[in-house]
Design a protein around this motif. Structure first.
Motif, mmCIF file in Angstrom:
data_model
loop_
_atom_site.group_PDB
_atom_site.id
_atom_site.type_symbol
_atom_site.label_atom_id
_atom_site.label_comp_id
_atom_site.label_asym_id
_atom_site.label_seq_id
_atom_site.Cartn_x
_atom_site.Cartn_y
_atom_site.Cartn_z
ATOM 1 N N PRO A 112 2.232 21.390 18.478
ATOM 2 C CA PRO A 112 1.272 21.698 19.542
ATOM 3 C C PRO A 112 0.136 20.678 19.540
ATOM 4 O O PRO A 112 -0.231 20.145 18.493
ATOM 5 N N ALA A 114 -2.948 21.082 19.866
ATOM 6 C CA ALA A 114 -4.107 21.479 19.063
ATOM 7 C C ALA A 114 -3.925 21.068 17.606
ATOM 8 O O ALA A 114 -4.882 20.644 16.949
ATOM 9 N N LEU A 115 -2.711 21.171 17.101
ATOM 10 C CA LEU A 115 -2.459 20.803 15.710
ATOM 11 C C LEU A 115 -2.554 19.287 15.520
ATOM 12 O O LEU A 115 -3.095 18.807 14.522
ATOM 13 N N ARG A 117 -4.399 17.313 17.303
ATOM 14 C CA ARG A 117 -5.808 16.962 17.449
ATOM 15 C C ARG A 117 -6.565 17.279 16.151
ATOM 16 O O ARG A 117 -7.393 16.499 15.699
ATOM 17 N N TYR B 123 -4.034 29.479 16.682
ATOM 18 C CA TYR B 123 -4.199 28.589 17.843
ATOM 19 C C TYR B 123 -3.529 27.232 17.594
ATOM 20 O O TYR B 123 -2.955 26.645 18.493
ATOM 21 N N LEU B 124 -3.629 26.740 16.351
ATOM 22 C CA LEU B 124 -3.077 25.407 16.060
ATOM 23 C C LEU B 124 -1.551 25.374 16.152
ATOM 24 O O LEU B 124 -0.973 24.348 16.485
ATOM 25 N N ILE B 125 -0.904 26.494 15.841
ATOM 26 C CA ILE B 125 0.569 26.465 15.822
ATOM 27 C C ILE B 125 1.176 26.936 17.145
ATOM 28 O O ILE B 125 2.390 27.016 17.279
ATOM 29 N N THR B 126 0.321 27.231 18.116
ATOM 30 C CA THR B 126 0.802 27.834 19.356
ATOM 31 C C THR B 126 1.193 26.811 20.425
ATOM 32 O O THR B 126 0.444 25.876 20.685
ATOM 33 N N HIS B 127 2.355 27.042 21.020
ATOM 34 C CA HIS B 127 2.801 26.154 22.102
ATOM 35 C C HIS B 127 2.344 26.665 23.474
ATOM 36 O O HIS B 127 2.237 25.876 24.412
ATOM 37 N N TYR B 147 -10.261 25.471 24.851
ATOM 38 C CA TYR B 147 -10.826 24.522 23.877
ATOM 39 C C TYR B 147 -9.708 23.809 23.103
ATOM 40 O O TYR B 147 -9.777 22.611 22.853
ATOM 41 N N HIS B 148 -8.674 24.571 22.723
ATOM 42 C CA HIS B 148 -7.563 23.984 21.957
ATOM 43 C C HIS B 148 -6.547 23.276 22.848
ATOM 44 O O HIS B 148 -5.564 22.750 22.354
ATOM 45 N N ARG B 149 -6.792 23.288 24.163
ATOM 46 C CA ARG B 149 -5.842 22.703 25.135
ATOM 47 C C ARG B 149 -4.475 23.353 25.014
ATOM 48 O O ARG B 149 -3.440 22.703 25.202
ATOM 49 N N THR B 150 -4.436 24.620 24.661
ATOM 50 C CA THR B 150 -3.164 25.337 24.593
ATOM 51 C C THR B 150 -2.760 25.733 26.008
ATOM 52 O O THR B 150 -3.547 26.394 26.701
ATOM 53 N N GLU B 194 1.414 18.181 29.931
ATOM 54 C CA GLU B 194 0.385 17.157 29.965
ATOM 55 C C GLU B 194 -0.604 17.415 31.107
ATOM 56 O O GLU B 194 -1.820 17.308 30.942
ATOM 57 N N ARG B 197 -2.732 20.361 30.259
ATOM 58 C CA ARG B 197 -3.684 20.026 29.217
ATOM 59 C C ARG B 197 -4.897 19.301 29.816
ATOM 60 O O ARG B 197 -6.037 19.598 29.490
ATOM 61 N N GLN B 201 -8.559 20.805 29.970
ATOM 62 C CA GLN B 201 -9.636 20.065 29.302
ATOM 63 C C GLN B 201 -10.825 19.925 30.244
ATOM 64 O O GLN B 201 -11.977 20.167 29.865
#
Lengths: 424, 222
Positions: A112, A114-115, A117, B123-127, B147-150, B194, B197, B201
């Motif tokens: 992802p 976020a990861l 980044r 949040y970091l591992i989420t697609h 914020y995480h652009r998820t 993309e 995202r 953003q």
């Protein structure tokens, strides 16, 4: 023309190839432009601990603006994010086997955003103060020259300024981090990209679908300093390695291979190491670490060496290799590093090895065949003179800066990052 | 938000804006156990927010993910990160039963009372963030997703639409097939990912500007 040069660390005390390049570019440009260097307060590239005081200081005619790093790099990056990135692949396997490169690319391809980044940000040095300065002064400079693709100073910094004003010197290596898809943004955004070698340019074209102009400019080598004596503890016959001594630079593997060479070919030959020992290296009577030496002593040591050994696989230019050519000393380089191989094959001043047997055979040739060594030494001096004189490099660099500084402002247009391409 | 909740009472102790948590996220190390567990090449879809007492949203969410999982991507899983522990004993049983009924037993997990470090790791591992909720406070978690652009796929209730505008795959009517197809698009098609995202953003930046400078043009546009 007012130029901001953004780099992760800066100063005469800083040891590092891309940092030396940045300082050289800053000083070269300062002859015709106003140059501000925007950098962190870090000196140590492992922790990025704040060392220098924040604020403004001069470096000759260059103005240096330092900003504090938000947080140090520690176990969270080294043991978690960094390890997730490299996976089970060793550096040797990554370099040797194309399947391992493909596996590295596949592993991070679906990470992802976020990861990715977070990985870039926590790799450091991340300075929110530096980014705030860039946002605030986005129209105050005619060109923003970002040095080194890897660090958050470049990745986040580029997002703060108009892309038409971005000049980029990536110093790209073929390493696992380069396969993070997030770096496509970094390579697609600049107006103009400077490469240090054709090999680096080819790698960037292969990994990223690049926009904008590009040119191979390289780095100028200054004339050798006046001849001085070598340090007193220098042995009579030796081969030389210079630079940071750490596993990533291939130092340890080089030491073991040199000792294997000595077993096969017993002689008085020693391996002399100069530079900082970042990680503890194996000790042996045939290996002499001299630590830091002066610039003049470095050149004196190079001049007297039988050969210069460059074992690193991760280089985009290799200043010390060209300095050894400049002194007329031929080289033995890691054949997995395309820019090193390029310098050797174009100059005919060095050999490249890909395994221990080749290292031993080629080192034997270099240390015992004096006429060959002399011919290679002369070829190396000619190569450096023709391609990397301050005049040639300075002219190209200035042209690149002017191309960016005079580009029409099209910052109102949306920037669209092209989707990724398969490695194959 | 997780750290502001009194889990025993099930209410907010001190109101925290998502921007407070973002500041904390920037300094915080993500929970390494969560990071390590879920980096296995499987597509992670997440929902963070309340499911009860208006349980209907839970069924809608599971129906949408079941559609996506069974039709489009068997290598996917859903995390339900619920800030509130169930207050009635029957609530967790009902959730478990609904997961089983949707044949998602092995691919849907739920957790309550996560720490900020765990929440950051999720949040970091989420697609993609799948938002099917009637609760207005889900927008706090959507701000974190911005914020995480998820990439966000959402059933756009009024507060969700107000937050996201046209900068996410948000649909005014609930339609599980449409939402599932949207999930597929934003996970599989890199151009869509993309594009989203970049839109998200810009949305987040405008939102942040409006918070930092109340009365700014960005705020008025919203």
């Amino acid at each position: 023309v007012k130029v901001a040069l953004i780099v992760q660390r800066y100063g005469p005390e800083v040891v590092g190839g891309s940092e030396s390049l940045a300082r050289h570019y800053a000083q070269s440009l300062a002859r015709s432009c106003t140059v501000d260097v925007l950098t962190s307060c870090a000196l140590d590239h492992v922790t990025w601990r704040n060392h220098f005081a924040p604020g403004v200081s001069p470096d000759g005619s260059v103005t240096v603006r330092r900003f504090p790093v938000d947080c140090e790099r520690g176990a969270y990056w080294f043991d978690q994010l960094g390890r997730m990135l490299t996976g089970p692949t060793t550096v040797e396997d990554f370099l040797r086997y194309p399947q391992c490169k493909q596996a590295a690319a596949d592993r991070v391809n679906d990470w992802p955003y976020a990861l990715q980044r977070e990985t870039v940000r926590r790799q450091g040095p991340y300075s929110s103060a530096l980014l705030a300065y860039l946002r605030e002064h986005r129209t105050a400079y005619d060109a923003f020259l970002f040095c080194t693709y890897l660090y958050p100073t470049t990745y986040f910094g580029m997002q703060c300024v108009p892309r038409e004003r971005i000049l980029f010197c990536p110093t790209l290596h073929d390493e696992p981090m380069a396969y993070l898809p997030i770096y496509r943004e970094v390579f697609q955004r600049p107006r103009f990209t400077i490469f240090l070698s054709e090999a680096e340019q080819a790698l960037a074209q292969r990994l990223f679908d690049m926009h904008g102009e590009t040119e191979v400019i390289g780095m100028a080598l200054l004339p050798s300093p006046p001849v001085v004596e070598v340090p007193p503890q220098t042995p009579g016959e030796y081969v030389l390695n210079a630079g940071r001594q750490e596993p990533a630079k291939g130092t340890e593997e080089m030491i073991w291979t040199f000792l294997a060479f000595k077993e096969q070919h017993p002689s008085e030959l020693k391996l002399v190491l100069i530079g900082k020992e970042v990680y503890p290296m194996p000790r042996h009577p045939d290996v002499l670490p001299l630590g830091f030496v002066s610039e003049a002593e470095k050149f004196a040591l190079m001049r007297r060496a039988r050969a210069f050994i460059h074992p690193s696989a991760f280089e985009s230019f290799a200043i010390v290799l060209l300095e050894s050519f400049q002194t007329g000393t031929p080289a033995l380089v890691n054949g997995h590093c395309a820019p090193l191989v390029e310098h050797c094959s174009r100059s005919k001043a060095g050999f490249a090895y890909v395994d221990r047997a080749e290292f031993i055979a080629l080192l034997w040739e270099l240390t015992t065949n004096a006429p060959l060594r002399d011919a290679m030494g002369k070829a190396g001096q000619e190569y450096v003179r023709e391609r990397f004189s301050p005049e040639v490099v300075g002219r190209k660099l200035e042209r690149a800066v002017r191309a960016v500084a005079t580009a029409p402002d099209r910052s109102h247009r949306p920037h669209v990052v092209r989707p990724q391409r398969s490695l194959s | 938000m997780p750290d502001g909740w009194n889990y025993r009472r099930g209410e907010r102790e001190s109101p925290r804006s998502p921007f407070d948590l973002i500041e904390e996220f920037e300094r915080l190390d993500a929970d390494v156990d969560v990071l390590r567990l879920y980096q296995d090449g499987i597509t992670n879809i997440i929902f963070i927010g309340r499911l009860w007492p208006l349980w209907r949203g839970g069924y809608d969410l599971l129906e949408t993910f079941a559609h996506y999982h069974h039709r489009f991507n068997l290598r996917s899983r859903l995390y339900l990160v619920l800030p509130e522990a169930p207050r009635r004993s029957g609530e967790s049983t009902e959730l478990r039963r609904a997961i089983d009924q949707a044949q998602l037993t092995d691919v849907c997990t739920w957790t309550v009372a996560v720490t900020a470090a765990q929440l950051k790791a999720y949040y970091l591992i989420t697609h993609a963030f799948l938002c099917v909720s009637q609760y207005p406070d889900v927008t706090d978690y959507l701000v974190l997703a911005l914020y995480h652009r998820t990439p966000i796929v959402a059933w756009a209730t009024a507060p969700v639409r107000q937050l996201l505008g046209e900068d996410a795959l948000a649909w005014d009517e609930f339609n599980s097939a449409l939402l599932a197809q949207s999930l597929r698009q934003c996970v599989e098609d890199h151009r869509v990912t993309e594009y989203l995202r970049q839109r998200q953003q810009a949305r987040f930046d405008a939102l942040l500007a409006s918070v930092q400078n109340p009365g700014s043009p960005e705020r008025d546009q919203r």
